[in-house]
Enzyme design. Structure first.
Site, PDB file in Angstrom:
ATOM      1  N   ARG A 134       0.842  -1.195   0.000  1.00 44.01           N
ATOM      2  CA  ARG A 134       0.000   0.000   0.000  1.00 44.01           C
ATOM      3  C   ARG A 134       0.878   1.246   0.000  1.00 44.01           C
ATOM      4  O   ARG A 134       2.085   1.184   0.229  1.00 44.01           O
ATOM      5  CB  ARG A 134      -0.909   0.023   1.237  1.00 44.01           C
ATOM      6  CG  ARG A 134      -0.138   0.054   2.551  1.00 44.01           C
ATOM      7  CD  ARG A 134      -0.989   0.477   3.724  1.00 44.01           C
ATOM      8  NE  ARG A 134      -0.275   0.333   4.989  1.00 44.01           N
ATOM      9  CZ  ARG A 134       0.638   1.176   5.460  1.00 44.01           C
ATOM     10  NH1 ARG A 134       0.964   2.232   4.746  1.00 44.01           N
ATOM     11  NH2 ARG A 134       1.235   0.974   6.626  1.00 44.01           N
TER      12      ARG A 134
ATOM     13  N   GLN B   7       3.427   5.180   5.027  1.00 42.39           N
ATOM     14  CA  GLN B   7       4.534   4.810   5.896  1.00 42.39           C
ATOM     15  C   GLN B   7       4.114   3.693   6.852  1.00 42.39           C
ATOM     16  O   GLN B   7       3.350   2.814   6.477  1.00 42.39           O
ATOM     17  CB  GLN B   7       5.001   6.061   6.661  1.00 42.39           C
ATOM     18  CG  GLN B   7       6.220   6.727   6.058  1.00 42.39           C
ATOM     19  CD  GLN B   7       7.494   5.944   6.417  1.00 42.39           C
ATOM     20  OE1 GLN B   7       7.505   5.024   7.207  1.00 42.39           O
ATOM     21  NE2 GLN B   7       8.599   6.360   5.815  1.00 42.39           N
TER      22      GLN B   7
ATOM     23  N   TYR C  23       0.016   1.132  12.885  1.00 42.44           N
ATOM     24  CA  TYR C  23      -0.297   0.007  13.765  1.00 42.44           C
ATOM     25  C   TYR C  23      -1.758  -0.360  13.619  1.00 42.44           C
ATOM     26  O   TYR C  23      -2.627   0.511  13.508  1.00 42.44           O
ATOM     27  CB  TYR C  23      -0.006   0.383  15.225  1.00 42.44           C
ATOM     28  CG  TYR C  23      -0.531  -0.623  16.226  1.00 42.44           C
ATOM     29  CD1 TYR C  23       0.077  -1.874  16.365  1.00 42.44           C
ATOM     30  CD2 TYR C  23      -1.626  -0.338  17.030  1.00 42.44           C
ATOM     31  CE1 TYR C  23      -0.412  -2.807  17.273  1.00 42.44           C
ATOM     32  CE2 TYR C  23      -2.112  -1.256  17.943  1.00 42.44           C
ATOM     33  CZ  TYR C  23      -1.502  -2.493  18.056  1.00 42.44           C
ATOM     34  OH  TYR C  23      -1.986  -3.413  18.955  1.00 42.44           O
TER      35      TYR C  23
ATOM     36  N   GLY D 131      -4.302   4.259   3.645  1.00 41.29           N
ATOM     37  CA  GLY D 131      -3.271   3.721   2.775  1.00 41.29           C
ATOM     38  C   GLY D 131      -3.915   2.865   1.706  1.00 41.29           C
ATOM     39  O   GLY D 131      -4.673   1.944   2.017  1.00 41.29           O
TER      40      GLY D 131
ATOM     41  N   ALA E 171      -8.094   2.937   8.492  1.00 39.74           N
ATOM     42  CA  ALA E 171      -8.128   2.421   9.857  1.00 39.74           C
ATOM     43  C   ALA E 171      -8.549   3.556  10.777  1.00 39.74           C
ATOM     44  O   ALA E 171      -7.914   4.612  10.795  1.00 39.74           O
ATOM     45  CB  ALA E 171      -6.761   1.879  10.261  1.00 39.74           C
TER      46      ALA E 171
ATOM     47  N   CYS F 155       3.036   6.919  10.802  1.00 37.80           N
ATOM     48  CA  CYS F 155       3.004   7.489   9.445  1.00 37.80           C
ATOM     49  C   CYS F 155       4.300   8.212   9.091  1.00 37.80           C
ATOM     50  O   CYS F 155       4.323   9.076   8.204  1.00 37.80           O
ATOM     51  CB  CYS F 155       1.802   8.398   9.273  1.00 37.80           C
ATOM     52  SG  CYS F 155       0.236   7.571   9.635  1.00 37.80           S
TER      53      CYS F 155
END
Length: 227
Positions: free
Chosen positions: A75, A78, A81, A144, A157, A173
Site C-alpha cells: 500500500r 509509511q 499500527y 493507505g 483504519a 506514518c
C-alpha cells in the site's frame, strides 16, 4: 470533482478479527481475479496486533516493535499500527466504473471519516500532505491505498477504543512525535459496531452505493472459513 454517483450495490462483509497477512493476500487475489462485472465490496474487520510498513516506509521509523510483527506491504504510506478496538475498512472498488481518480478516491474516503466523526460532534480535519484525519492535531484515522488494474484495495483504519501504547513504538506514518487519538476519547461510542454502522451508512452515501450484506467469509478462501 466527478458528477453525482448513480446508486449501485456494494457487498458488505463483516469479517471479525483476522490476521493481517490472510486478509492482505485475499484482497490482493480478489483484485487480480475480478472482472469488469464483479460487484464492488467493502470488508469491515479488526486485525490482531501488527505493524505494517507501506511502500514509502523506512525501518528507521519502527523504533521498538517488540513481539508485534512488522509486515512490509504494497500500500501507499509509511508505518502504522493495527490492533483490536480499531475499525479497518477495505473498499474493493472498480475505480473506472465508479468514475473516480485516485485523488478523488482519497478525498471521498477522508470525507467519509470526517462525516462519521461529526455524527458525535467530533471535528475531524485533513492535514495537507499527510493523508488521514486529525482531531486537535492528533491522528484518529490512517489511510493507505493501492490501485491495480484500475481497482483499489487496502483502505482505512479508524481508532475507536483500543490500546494506543504500540503507537509509541513507531513514528506513526513516519512523523516523529505525532500524537494519536481515538473516538472514545472525544465522547464517541466505545463499541465498534456502533461506529461501523455509521461509517458504512456514510460511506454508501458518499460513494452512491446501496449496501448489500453478504455472507461473512473471505471470497478467495474456502466458504467454510466462516467468522
Amino acid at each position: 470533482m466527478s458528477q453525482p454517483f448513480r446508486r449501485k450495490s456494494l457487498r458488505v462483509r463483516h469479517l471479525g478479527c483476522r490476521p493481517y497477512q490472510m486478509i492482505w493476500q485475499a484482497m490482493s487475489a480478489f483484485t487480480d481475479r475480478r472482472a469488469s462485472d464483479t460487484p464492488d465490496e467493502i470488508w469491515l474487520l479488526e486485525h490482531a496486533p501488527v505493524f505494517t510498513l507501506g511502500q514509502a516506509g523506512k525501518m528507521e521509523h519502527v523504533l521498538d516493535p517488540g513481539d508485534i510483527p512488522v509486515i512490509p506491504v504494497d500500500r501507499g504510506g509509511q508505518v502504522t499500527y493495527h490492533g483490536q478496538g480499531q475499525i479497518v475498512a477495505y473498499p474493493l472498488l472498480d475505480l473506472r466504473r465508479c468514475g473516480l481518480g485516485v485523488r478523488e478516491l482519497v478525498h471521498h474516503i477522508e470525507q467519509v471519516l470526517i462525516d462519521t466523526l461529526a455524527h458525535w460532534n467530533i471535528h475531524g480535519k485533513r492535514r495537507p500532505g499527510a493523508p488521514g484525519i486529525y482531531v486537535e492535531g492528533a491522528k484518529v484515522a490512517a489511510l493507505g491505498l493501492r490501485v491495480r488494474r484500475g481497482c483499489c484495495f487496502h483502505g482505512l483504519a479508524l481508532n475507536v477504543n483500543m490500546d494506543l501504547a504500540p503507537f509509541h513504538r513507531i513514528h506513526p506514518c513516519g512523523y516523529p512525535g505525532l500524537q494519536v487519538t481515538q473516538v472514545v476519547e472525544w465522547g464517541g461510542p466505545a463499541q465498534l459496531t456502533d461506529v461501523e454502522d455509521v461509517l458504512l451508512t456514510v460511506f454508501c452515501r458518499q460513494f452512491g452505493f446501496t449496501a448489500e450484506p453478504v455472507a461473512s467469509f473471505i471470497p478467495e478462501l474456502p466458504a467454510r472459513v466462516m467468522v
